[in-house]
Design a protein around this motif. Structure first.
Motif, mmCIF file in Angstrom:
data_model
loop_
_atom_site.group_PDB
_atom_site.id
_atom_site.type_symbol
_atom_site.label_atom_id
_atom_site.label_comp_id
_atom_site.label_asym_id
_atom_site.label_seq_id
_atom_site.Cartn_x
_atom_site.Cartn_y
_atom_site.Cartn_z
ATOM 1 N N LEU A 153 -14.530 -2.122 34.178
ATOM 2 C CA LEU A 153 -13.758 -1.467 35.238
ATOM 3 C C LEU A 153 -14.674 -0.772 36.247
ATOM 4 O O LEU A 153 -14.398 -0.764 37.450
ATOM 5 N N THR A 154 -15.766 -0.194 35.743
ATOM 6 C CA THR A 154 -16.715 0.456 36.643
ATOM 7 C C THR A 154 -17.368 -0.559 37.585
ATOM 8 O O THR A 154 -17.533 -0.297 38.786
ATOM 9 N N VAL A 155 -17.726 -1.728 37.040
ATOM 10 C CA VAL A 155 -18.304 -2.784 37.876
ATOM 11 C C VAL A 155 -17.294 -3.228 38.939
ATOM 12 O O VAL A 155 -17.639 -3.408 40.116
ATOM 13 N N GLU A 156 -16.045 -3.389 38.555
ATOM 14 C CA GLU A 156 -15.015 -3.792 39.514
ATOM 15 C C GLU A 156 -14.862 -2.741 40.615
ATOM 16 O O GLU A 156 -14.750 -3.083 41.805
ATOM 17 N N ARG A 157 -14.874 -1.472 40.183
ATOM 18 C CA ARG A 157 -14.676 -0.396 41.169
ATOM 19 C C ARG A 157 -15.827 -0.332 42.164
ATOM 20 O O ARG A 157 -15.613 -0.062 43.358
ATOM 21 N N LEU A 158 -17.025 -0.593 41.710
ATOM 22 C CA LEU A 158 -18.180 -0.535 42.599
ATOM 23 C C LEU A 158 -18.312 -1.797 43.453
ATOM 24 O O LEU A 158 -19.015 -1.772 44.476
ATOM 25 N N THR A 159 -17.656 -2.860 43.048
ATOM 26 C CA THR A 159 -17.797 -4.134 43.764
ATOM 27 C C THR A 159 -16.714 -4.331 44.816
ATOM 28 O O THR A 159 -16.980 -4.854 45.907
ATOM 29 N N GLU A 168 -20.354 -14.274 46.585
ATOM 30 C CA GLU A 168 -21.097 -13.842 45.398
ATOM 31 C C GLU A 168 -20.471 -12.585 44.792
ATOM 32 O O GLU A 168 -20.354 -12.459 43.567
ATOM 33 N N GLU A 169 -20.074 -11.656 45.629
ATOM 34 C CA GLU A 169 -19.443 -10.431 45.131
ATOM 35 C C GLU A 169 -18.095 -10.730 44.484
ATOM 36 O O GLU A 169 -17.742 -10.118 43.458
ATOM 37 N N GLU A 170 -17.351 -11.642 45.063
ATOM 38 C CA GLU A 170 -16.070 -12.001 44.449
ATOM 39 C C GLU A 170 -16.284 -12.690 43.103
ATOM 40 O O GLU A 170 -15.488 -12.506 42.173
ATOM 41 N N SER A 171 -17.350 -13.485 42.980
ATOM 42 C CA SER A 171 -17.665 -14.128 41.695
ATOM 43 C C SER A 171 -18.037 -13.074 40.653
ATOM 44 O O SER A 171 -17.622 -13.161 39.490
ATOM 45 N N ALA A 181 -16.007 -12.289 37.180
ATOM 46 C CA ALA A 181 -16.657 -12.290 35.867
ATOM 47 C C ALA A 181 -16.387 -10.987 35.119
ATOM 48 O O ALA A 181 -16.100 -10.990 33.906
ATOM 49 N N ALA A 182 -16.466 -9.858 35.833
ATOM 50 C CA ALA A 182 -16.177 -8.566 35.204
ATOM 51 C C ALA A 182 -14.731 -8.501 34.726
ATOM 52 O O ALA A 182 -14.444 -7.965 33.641
ATOM 53 N N ASP A 183 -13.818 -9.081 35.502
ATOM 54 C CA ASP A 183 -12.411 -9.081 35.106
ATOM 55 C C ASP A 183 -12.187 -9.948 33.871
ATOM 56 O O ASP A 183 -11.379 -9.588 32.992
ATOM 57 N N VAL A 226 -7.190 -12.262 41.469
ATOM 58 C CA VAL A 226 -8.427 -13.032 41.284
ATOM 59 C C VAL A 226 -8.101 -14.513 41.130
ATOM 60 O O VAL A 226 -8.740 -15.382 41.757
ATOM 61 N N VAL A 227 -7.110 -14.830 40.307
ATOM 62 C CA VAL A 227 -6.724 -16.238 40.099
ATOM 63 C C VAL A 227 -6.154 -16.831 41.380
ATOM 64 O O VAL A 227 -6.464 -17.977 41.755
ATOM 65 N N LYS A 228 -5.324 -16.052 42.071
ATOM 66 C CA LYS A 228 -4.696 -16.530 43.307
ATOM 67 C C LYS A 228 -5.744 -16.855 44.370
ATOM 68 O O LYS A 228 -5.674 -17.907 45.037
ATOM 69 N N ARG A 229 -6.750 -15.996 44.519
ATOM 70 C CA ARG A 229 -7.788 -16.241 45.516
ATOM 71 C C ARG A 229 -8.695 -17.401 45.101
ATOM 72 O O ARG A 229 -9.194 -18.157 45.959
#
Length: 304
Positions: free
Chosen positions: A133-139, A147-150, A154-156, A211-214
């Motif tokens: 969750l921390t990685v998602e929040r910072l990204t 690359e950021e969306e990938s 991955a974090a999700d 994430v899946v939709k995009r």
């Protein structure tokens, strides 16, 4: 003589103290204070056995110095002879105590290992979930690169696996390796903990669905590419991730209170405790999935 009787009584008392201290037990429940007291008593009684040999000028009593008689010297010589005779006895009595310590430590209950591993898996999966969750929040941010969306995706994915591990290990702890279902079903804070977990899981449905939709939209767009994430969507995802972090960081507090029986109510039926958790998971889960599927950007379309 009186001196011989005293020496004999002291030797017997020392042997009894050592015998008490070395009584064999598999999982000793004897107070360590009593054992140490017995050892101290044995050392006090048998202490003269470890003094220097007679040739080291032993100290004489005031009466013997004043008298200076051969009887005093002979009595002292007998005392040192008896002390020297007790030295092997004291050493042989202490030897089993030193040797037996590893044997007692070797009788640990290895049946506790599965429960320890389940608890470790529970804590580790919770830490991993928080890290994801921390990685998602910072990204997350408007206009994320591919690359950021990938990285976000991955974090999700790891978050989903760790969340499943939290549920599985938690179930095992409740039913087999914890305090038992009879305790947890009457503990309101246990149900509060499950409600927080349900809120966290339900909120994650929105993130995963987006994430899946995009990902599907990017695949359909092909070479045309996908429009970067809008500020509106990034703000919504940020607020949801913040709520997830708040809920998941509250879980250790509820677990600590629950383990100490705070708020325990024998009269509480488990159905009443489970209802809020089920409503949160079902109701909020449906809401967030529907919101993600129906999400519309201010700008028409997702493709450039």
């Amino acid at each position: 003589s009186s001196q011989q009787r005293q020496n004999s009584a002291r030797a017997q008392a020392g042997r009894e103290a050592l015998t008490f201290a070395m009584l064999p037990t598999r999982r000793s429940t004897r107070s360590p204070f009593l054992v140490l007291t017995a050892l101290a008593a044995a050392a006090a009684v048998l202490g003269p056995a470890f003094l220097p040999a007679p040739g080291a000028a032993p100290r004489q009593s005031g009466a013997e110095v004043a008298a200076g008689t051969a009887v005093g010297e002979a009595g002292q010589a007998r005392g040192w002879a008896e002390a020297g005779a007790r030295t092997p006895l004291a050493a042989s009595a202490l030897l089993p105590l030193l040797i037996s310590t590893p044997a007692i430590a070797d009788t640990g209950d290895f049946g506790e290992i599965p429960g320890a591993l389940v608890a470790y898996g529970h804590y580790l999966s919770l830490v991993i979930s928080t890290g994801c969750l921390t990685v998602e929040r910072l990204t997350v941010k408007p206009g994320m690169t591919e690359e950021e969306e990938s990285r976000f995706a991955a974090a999700d994915a790891v978050y989903g696996v760790s969340g499943l591990l939290v549920v599985v290990t938690g179930y095992l702890r409740v039913t087999q390796y914890g305090k038992g279902w009879d305790f947890y079903q009457h503990e309101p804070i246990f149900w509060l903990k499950l409600t927080l977990l349900a809120i966290t899981g339900a909120a994650s449905f929105f993130i995963t669905a987006i994430v899946v939709k995009r990902a599907l939209a990017r695949k359909d767009a092909g070479a045309a590419g996908l429009a970067p994430m809008s500020e509106k969507l990034a703000a919504r995802m940020t607020s949801i991730i913040n709520a997830e972090l708040l809920a998941i960081c509250s879980i250790p507090l509820t677990a600590s209170l629950m383990a100490r029986g705070v708020g325990y109510a024998e009269w509480l039926p488990w159905q009443a405790g489970a209802a809020p958790a089920l409503l949160a998971l079902g109701g909020l889960g449906f809401k967030y999935i529907k919101e993600a599927l129906d999400w519309k950007e201010d700008e028409p379309g997702l493709s450039r």
